[in-house]
Design an enzyme around this catalytic site. Structure first.
Site, mmCIF file in Angstrom:
data_model
loop_
_atom_site.group_PDB
_atom_site.id
_atom_site.type_symbol
_atom_site.label_atom_id
_atom_site.label_comp_id
_atom_site.label_asym_id
_atom_site.label_seq_id
_atom_site.Cartn_x
_atom_site.Cartn_y
_atom_site.Cartn_z
ATOM 1 N N LYS A 115 2.435 10.948 -9.280
ATOM 2 C CA LYS A 115 3.345 9.980 -9.458
ATOM 3 C C LYS A 115 4.835 10.590 -9.641
ATOM 4 C CE LYS A 115 0.482 5.914 -10.723
ATOM 5 N NZ LYS A 115 -0.720 6.540 -10.490
ATOM 6 N N GLU A 199 7.802 4.639 -18.424
ATOM 7 C CA GLU A 199 8.859 3.601 -18.029
ATOM 8 C C GLU A 199 9.042 2.437 -18.720
ATOM 9 O OE1 GLU A 199 7.364 4.363 -13.226
ATOM 10 O OE2 GLU A 199 6.574 2.511 -14.531
ATOM 11 N N HIS A 234 -6.766 -3.527 -13.788
ATOM 12 C CA HIS A 234 -5.936 -2.891 -12.872
ATOM 13 C C HIS A 234 -6.637 -2.619 -11.678
ATOM 14 C CE1 HIS A 234 -3.406 -2.282 -16.350
ATOM 15 N NE2 HIS A 234 -4.180 -1.600 -17.102
ATOM 16 N N ARG A 291 -3.852 6.415 2.536
ATOM 17 C CA ARG A 291 -5.011 6.454 3.183
ATOM 18 C C ARG A 291 -4.901 4.845 3.756
ATOM 19 N NH1 ARG A 291 -6.902 3.079 -0.771
ATOM 20 N NH2 ARG A 291 -6.631 3.637 -2.783
#
Length: 493
Positions: A115, A199, A234, A291
């Protein structure tokens, strides 16, 4: 490219094989001992066993996949999604073996697989980012200071993470240190990499992703968005295209940023750039999946583009046959993932035999699956049975068709998430388009699901009573009153 080995199983293996067959390309299936009688094994032109049931001894063993490819004489490998599909080491070893991987380069996988490096690449094109840190945080004092600057609540995320692992929401400064240690520990355990960053926590986000496609000649286009905001733990459970909240102007901005993100790592093939959209309709880069996505069918339905065929053409070195201006959105599509899970038992997997398995049919209905009646749901793999997709001229028709398709889908022998899917599709928040990634926490409960089941049973009983009453009018009133009073007596709340 005359023969492709599919390094996967189940519905995605079948999905790839069908497109390959239409292109006149032979296919090779690989399978574990648990999948000896699987549909993808029977459908392929040839099949090779690669080991015991556990994926760590079969589908995840790189040498076995490459050996099977050489043994069969296949020219290329399609990894599908999951398993080795985003493994840069696998991509590199396939290339070194002189085999074509139907996917991006290992370098692109490495950049977007972390990330932090993904954020760094995206920043080169000024793609909007959630306020936070651009590098891994190791010093606790520095981390606290930066968290204060960003403002609580903040989100701690694992750099190598996914699926919610290594992620912590911190509401106040006094909890920060404890949650930081917990996130690092979980990230280390899950990914072998304890790097984390922070974040600003977006409290009511929509999860919007953009499908991109790039060739080896520098052409990159986007195929519009998918809204994947209905999630549990999630993990996406319902996806749709297009989103009900994006204006044409916002769609164009997000599409451009997605193309720029792909360009930042010289991306080739099919990929997805994920964004979060806040309550003010401001969007921020989240990550890129290198992908084919589970939810790719909804994009295919609204664009008319077969993404698997495009992946194969790109891998053969062909130029994209269309430009951005050639693409447009027609209609609306929804996908419901059908899992062998029990929504009434915290969505725990439910293993067993498909005693009854009858799929829905009719206009605008597509089922991507890998099972048939009488088959066992193996304990070793993801519990997804199928993807149920409906298409309509607009969102309302797509929802109506999905509800009809769910009613027609007959599965017994195991518990599934079909009832949960119907609950979502009928909920006012979903129907109105006014929902976010917290839909399940806000609206779903066992009691709500049971009440929905009871109400549906009540309506069905009234319809039956009406039919009987038409045959015998004097019994009509008595049947209706009995049905209604029985439902009121037994319903909750």
């Amino acid at each position: 490219m005359k023969k492709i080995l599919i390094a996967n199983r189940g519905e995605i293996a079948l999905r790839i094989m069908r497109s390959a067959r239409e292109m006149g390309i032979k296919t090779v299936a690989v399978y574990s001992e648990a999948d000896r009688n699987a549909l993808h094994v029977r459908y392929a032109d040839e099949a090779i066993c690669i080991g015991p049931a556990a994926s760590s001894q079969s589908y995840l063993v790189i040498d076995k996949i490459i050996d099977a490819c050489k043994q069969s004489g296949a020219d290329a490998i399609h990894p599908g999604y999951g398993f080795l599909s985003e493994n840069a080491s696998f991509a590199r070893q396939v290339s070194e073996a002189g085999i074509t991987l139907i996917g991006p380069s290992p370098e692109a996988m490495e950049i977007m697989g972390n990330k932090l490096s993904a954020k760094a690449a995206a920043l080169k094109y000024n793609i909007p980012m959630v306020p936070g840190t651009e590098q891994a945080i190791t010093d606790m004092g520095e981390a606290k200071d930066r968290a204060e600057e960003v403002g609580f609540p903040i989100l701690i995320k694992a750099a190598a993470g996914g699926g919610g692992k290594g992620m912590r929401i911190v509401e106040k400064a006094s909890d920060f240190e404890e949650q930081m240690h917990a996130a690092i520990s979980e990230a280390t355990s899950a990914f072998g990499d304890g790097s984390v960053f922070i974040e600003r926590y977006v409290s009511s986000p929509r999860h919007i992703e953009i499908q991109v496609l790039g060739d080896t000649h520098g052409n990159i286009v986007h195929l519009f968005e998918r809204d994947c905001s209905v999630q549990r733990r999630h993990q996406k459970v319902i996806e749709e295209a297009p989103s009900s909240v994006l204006s044409p102007e916002l769609r164009a901005k997000m599409g451009k940023c997605a193309v720029d993100a792909a360009r930042s790592c010289n991306y080739t093939g099919a990929g997805t750039v994920e964004f979060i959209l806040d309550e003010n309709l401001d969007f921020f880069f989240l990550e890129m999946n290198t992908r084919l996505q589970v939810e790719h069918p909804v994009t295919e339905m609204i664009t008319g583009v077969d993404l698997v065929k495009e992946q194969i053409r790109v891998a053969r070195g062909e130029v994209l046959s269309f430009k951005q201006e050639d693409l447009s959105i027609t209609g609306h599509a929804i996908e419901v993932r059908v899992y062998a899970e029990d929504p009434k038992n915290n969505f725990l997997p439910d293993i067993g035999t498909l005693q009854t398995y009858v799929t829905p049919k009719g206009p605008g209905v597509r089922v991507d699956d890998g099972f048939e009646q009488g088959m066992e749901i193996p304990i070793y793999y993801d519990p997804m049975i199928a993807k149920l997709i409906t298409y309509g001229k607009d969102r309302t028709e797509a929802i109506e068709r999905m509800l009809r398709a769910i009613d027609e889908y007959q599965i017994t022998g195991i518990q599934t998430t079909l009832a949960f899917g119907k609950f979502v599709l009928q909920h006012q928040a979903f129907v109105s388009g006014n929902f976010d990634t917290h839909f399940v926490e806000k609206y779903f409960s066992l009691e709500n699901l049971e009440n929905a089941d009871e109400q549906e049973a009540f309506i069905a009983a009234l319809i039956a009573a009406k039919y009987i009453g038409q045959q015998n009018p004097e019994k009509m009133e008595q049947l209706t009153q009995t049905t209604a009073s029985g439902w009121k007596k037994n319903r909750r709340g």
